[in-house]
Design an enzyme around this catalytic site. Structure first.
Site, short mmCIF file in Angstrom:
data_model
loop_
_atom_site.label_atom_id
_atom_site.label_comp_id
_atom_site.label_asym_id
_atom_site.label_seq_id
_atom_site.Cartn_x
_atom_site.Cartn_y
_atom_site.Cartn_z
N SER A 123 -19.42 9.48 5.01
CA SER A 123 -18.10 9.94 5.44
C SER A 123 -17.60 11.07 4.56
O SER A 123 -17.89 11.13 3.37
CB SER A 123 -17.10 8.78 5.42
OG SER A 123 -17.06 8.20 4.14
N LYS A 178 0.84 -1.21 0.00
CA LYS A 178 0.00 0.00 0.00
C LYS A 178 0.87 1.25 0.00
O LYS A 178 0.69 2.15 -0.81
CB LYS A 178 -0.90 -0.02 1.23
CG LYS A 178 -1.82 1.17 1.36
CD LYS A 178 -2.51 1.14 2.72
CE LYS A 178 -3.50 2.26 2.89
NZ LYS A 178 -4.70 2.09 2.08
N GLU A 230 -22.86 -9.54 -0.92
CA GLU A 230 -21.69 -10.39 -0.79
C GLU A 230 -21.94 -11.58 0.13
O GLU A 230 -21.28 -12.61 0.03
CB GLU A 230 -20.57 -9.49 -0.29
CG GLU A 230 -19.47 -10.09 0.45
CD GLU A 230 -18.62 -8.97 1.06
OE1 GLU A 230 -18.51 -7.89 0.48
OE2 GLU A 230 -18.07 -9.23 2.13
N HIS A 274 -14.70 6.11 -6.30
CA HIS A 274 -13.52 5.25 -6.30
C HIS A 274 -12.52 5.65 -7.38
O HIS A 274 -11.43 5.12 -7.43
CB HIS A 274 -13.92 3.79 -6.47
CG HIS A 274 -14.69 3.26 -5.29
ND1 HIS A 274 -16.06 3.23 -5.26
CD2 HIS A 274 -14.28 2.78 -4.09
CE1 HIS A 274 -16.47 2.74 -4.10
NE2 HIS A 274 -15.41 2.46 -3.37
N ASP A 303 -26.18 1.30 6.82
CA ASP A 303 -25.43 0.87 5.64
C ASP A 303 -25.38 -0.64 5.53
O ASP A 303 -25.06 -1.32 6.50
CB ASP A 303 -23.98 1.39 5.73
CG ASP A 303 -23.90 2.90 5.56
OD1 ASP A 303 -24.66 3.44 4.75
OD2 ASP A 303 -23.05 3.51 6.23
#
Ligand code: GLN
Ligand code: ZN
Length: 768
Positions: free
Chosen positions: A448, A28, A620, A709, A614
């Site tokens: 957020s 990362k 998933e 994104h 949320d």
């Protein structure tokens, strides 16, 4: 245990893949430094090479015989496969030859300041790993554009380590692909794709590979005959073209069931079985598999963090070992270890009890070594290890920390009415509109706001004690107030407090609930450079005190506009945790739902009129097989309603989902009965709305108009165009205007103009 070790038994251990992110999130850091121009491509490649070398050495020392290579990726191994076969859409400007890092990251992330968006991304089976969806044209051609698998094989050879290259199998690759062409038929492309694999396999063979792992997890899905035929044809072609290589076809994440006959008849050297989730396949494997087939026995669970009951596994392995040629077996984890953290010994802040119950990637390979030793040299050779595993498993089962009588008692009292709002949506909408008085196309965000350097620094300083708790709270209040003021300024309709106090949407709640534990370094890749640290849900879940009420109340006190309360839903709390295996998932989920229900009621009592719960992980959680869907969807939707239905009709419940396809679960989404749902749609250009339209989805919808994104900023015109598309699908009264997801990973410099444009887009629709 009556098993007598065979003296000739060697039992190789084979790993299917290991975490690629590094012990300290090294990848990362390297990626972000490169992307921001602070380091060069050479620096990035050097870190990547170091991580690969460390992984190979570690596995070598752990006694792994089949060590994977090409399981590493700078971003995503499915994207690597698209690049390998030259499946790069024309808009990325690639004209053949080597694919540059620029092109690679453009595919993954889009290019800021241009019209070039990233490719679509979606979840990998039922994991929280996201892959870049291969995008193929009906007349797609392929070429070997990258020999990364060969390069990395040779890189390991140079270190003296012989590896088993891992490829995403052609059938799974095509099955996961999407196309802008309506008449796209993936299997029509197979004959064009296979020569590329043949060429690559030849190069791998020439480089010295003997085994090659072909990942075909599509075998754990419901397949049609065309796919089964494609599988057979693929491996017939590959084996015939390169008979000197031994192909190991791997399936994982579930039983192969009716696909087993196909798998066992593939003309390959070996098949990997997930003996954890696919244990039911085993009797048929032993009865039907041809004796020349090597079986890779996926016995250690690659999807959980619990230490294995090794004695039980030995009992499970015994009949297999007795039935199969000893030199045709490999011991393995059930799947790649990409989905678990790296090393539990790094977790010094977990209490010793809890730590002794856990096994991460390093420990899982060690467990395999113990199993091997028990099987080849006899259990007495590893008596201590077996006893320690037994003791840990027994201690966990017996621990009082797992049980909370009050939680169990309340769960027993739940009646269906608890999971239902008082009146139907049409009545609630009227009550809510009266109270909230929102304009058409109301604007809002997902929750957020940017988690800036400053926010993260303050959080780390308070944890180190550099900042006092009071100073930290003041700081968060300032951030929240600024966010509120700014949202008022740009004229958003429904505000959020910004979530500055939250480290992560699951961790923040888990830390305030009983039954959850947290790791310090237990990162798992979610996508690209984004990693998550799933909490460990080991015991009964109870809310100890209100969790978000003070922040919601504070934010609401600053403004006359409605501020949304913001919670993480029960299904997501479940899906994004490593969950205890001693209770049904539905039961654990209901426990969480009850805890959240109390929070929802407390928010309402504190004057919060809109509460968002949320559920980005709702889809998933779907089982891989259709036959199991209904049961899951029923309890998942019920758990959501259980958390949401304790409030009056006038309180507006929102939910949010991202990266979901809704077509096949729209009934369950409707059954959640949220007053408003915000969903990801911008990357797929409102495609998702088809589902809502044809279903006549009754409640309100906010289709995302801003792909958060991607670093690319949308213009007002982009968003107006998307909203026009949405309006073509749905009546205006049903539409909200919002981004695709939360903004925490973005910078204010990006968020500000984008949201200003978004509000302008909503206003221009209102004017129309
Ligand atoms: N409210 C959360 C946020 O804005 C939702 C995150 C998510 O959907 N993954 O960050
Ligand atoms: Zn989201």
């Amino acid at each position: 245990m009556g098993y007598l070790p065979m003296s000739k038994l060697t039992l190789p251990i084979g790993a299917l893949g290991v975490p690629r992110i590094g012990q300290r999130r090294d990848l990362k850091q390297a990626l972000e430094a490169y992307w921001s121009g602070k380091s060069t491509l050479n620096d990035l490649n050097a870190t990547a090479a170091r991580l690969r070398a460390e992984n190979w050495r570690w596995q070598h020392q752990a006694g792994v015989d089949h060590i994977p290579s090409n399981d590493f990726s700078l971003y995503d191994h499915i994207l690597d496969t698209s690049v390998m076969v030259g499946a790069i859409p024309a808009r990325y400007g690639w004209t053949g030859g080597e694919v540059s890092a620029e092109t690679y990251f453009a595919l993954a992330r889009g290019v800021s300041g241009t019209g070039l968006a990233a490719q679509e991304m979606t979840k990998w089976f039922d994991t929280n790993y996201h892959f870049i969806v291969p995008e193929l044209l009906a007349d797609q051609t392929f070429q070997l554009a990258s020999v990364k698998p060969v390069t990395e094989f040779l890189e390991a050879q140079a270190l003296g380590i012989h590896t088993r290259p891992v490829l995403v199998g052609p059938v799974t690759f095509l099955r996961l692909a999407k196309s802008p062409d309506a008449d796209f038929k993936p299997w029509a492309l197979l004959d064009r794709l296979l020569p590329v694999y043949v060429e690559l396999l030849r190069q791998l063979q020439a480089a010295g590979a003997d085994w090659v792992q072909m990942d075909e997890p599509c075998l754990a899905l419901d397949l049609d005959d065309a796919t089964r035929i494609a599988l057979h044809r693929t491996y017939a072609v590959l084996t015939e073209a390169e008979p000197r290589l031994k192909l190991l076809v791997t399936s994982y994440f579930g039983p192969m069931a009716e696909n087993l006959t196909t798998a066992l008849a593939l003309p390959v050297a070996g098949v990997h079985l997930d003996l954890v989730r696919g244990a039911a396949d085993l009797p048929r494997v032993l009865a039907e598999a041809p004796k020349h087939l090597t079986l890779s026995l996926g016995i250690i669970d690659g999807r959980t963090v619990w230490r294995a009951d090794l004695e039980a596994l030995l009992t499970q392995l015994e009949p297999i070992i007795a039935a199969w040629e000893p030199d045709k077996l490999i011991l393995a984890p059930s799947c790649s270890l990409l989905h678990v953290p790296i090393d539990v010994t790094q977790e010094r802040s977990l209490d010793a009890d809890l730590r002794s119950w856990l096994a991460f990637a390093v420990q899982k390979l060690d467990e395999l070594a113990v199993l091997r030793c028990a099987l080849t040299e006899g259990q007495s050779a590893v008596a201590d290890d077996l006893a320690a595993a037994r003791a840990a498993c027994d201690a966990r089962k017996a621990s009082p920390r797992l049980h909370n009588a009050a939680v169990r008692e309340r769960l027993g009292r739940v009646v269906p009415a608890w999971a239902q709002r008082y009146r139907p949506f049409t009545d609630r909408r009227r009550a809510q509109q009266e109270k909230l008085n929102l304009p058409l196309f109301p604007t809002t965000t997902i929750g957020s706001f940017p988690q800036t350097e400053g926010v993260r620094k303050a959080r780390s300083q308070v944890s180190k004690g550099v900042l006092s708790e009071a100073e930290y709270q003041d700081f968060l209040k300032q951030e929240t107030e600024q966010a509120i003021r700014w949202q008022e300024e740009i004229d958003l309709d429904v505000l959020v407090h910004g979530e500055f106090e939250r480290n992560d949407m699951v961790q923040y709640f888990g830390e305030q609930l009983s039954g959850y534990a947290f790791t310090q370094h237990g990162w798992v890749q979610s996508y690209g450079s984004r990693y998550v640290r799933p909490p460990i849900l080991y015991g009964d879940v109870a809310r100890l005190k209100p969790m978000t009420v003070a922040w919601a109340r504070y934010a609401q006190s600053l403004t006359p506009r409605p501020v949304k309360g913001m919670l993480t839903g029960p299904v997501t709390m479940l899906c994004w945790s490593f969950v205890r295996d001693d209770l049904p998932r539905a039961t654990v989920c209901r426990q969480i739902a009850l805890a959240l229900r109390d929070e929802v009621s407390d928010l309402e009592a504190a004057g919060i009129g809109i509460i968002q719960i949320d559920e980005p992980a709702f889809r998933e959680g779907l089982p891989l097989r259709r036959a199991d869907w209904e049961a899951y969807l029923a309890w998942a939707a019920e758990c959501f309603r259980l958390s949401a239905s304790g409030v009056s009709d006038a309180t507006q419940i929102h939910t949010h989902m991202c990266y979901s396809e809704f077509n096949d679960i729209i009934g369950a989404i409707a059954a959640m009965d949220a007053d408003v749902i915000s969903i990801e749609t911008s990357r797929s250009k409102m495609e998702l709305l088809d589902a809502f339209t044809s279903f006549h989805y009754p409640n309100d919808i906010g289709p995302g108009v801003y792909d958060i994104h991607s670093p690319r900023l949308p213009s007002k015109a982009d968003m107006v165009a998307l909203l026009h598309k949405a309006r073509a699908h749905l009546p205006p009264e049903q539409l909200w205007v919002n981004p695709d997801c939360g903004l925490k990973t973005r910078r204010w410099e990006e968020v500000k103009p984008a949201l200003q444009q978004m509000v302008a887009a909503a206003k221009s629709l209102r004017a129309e």
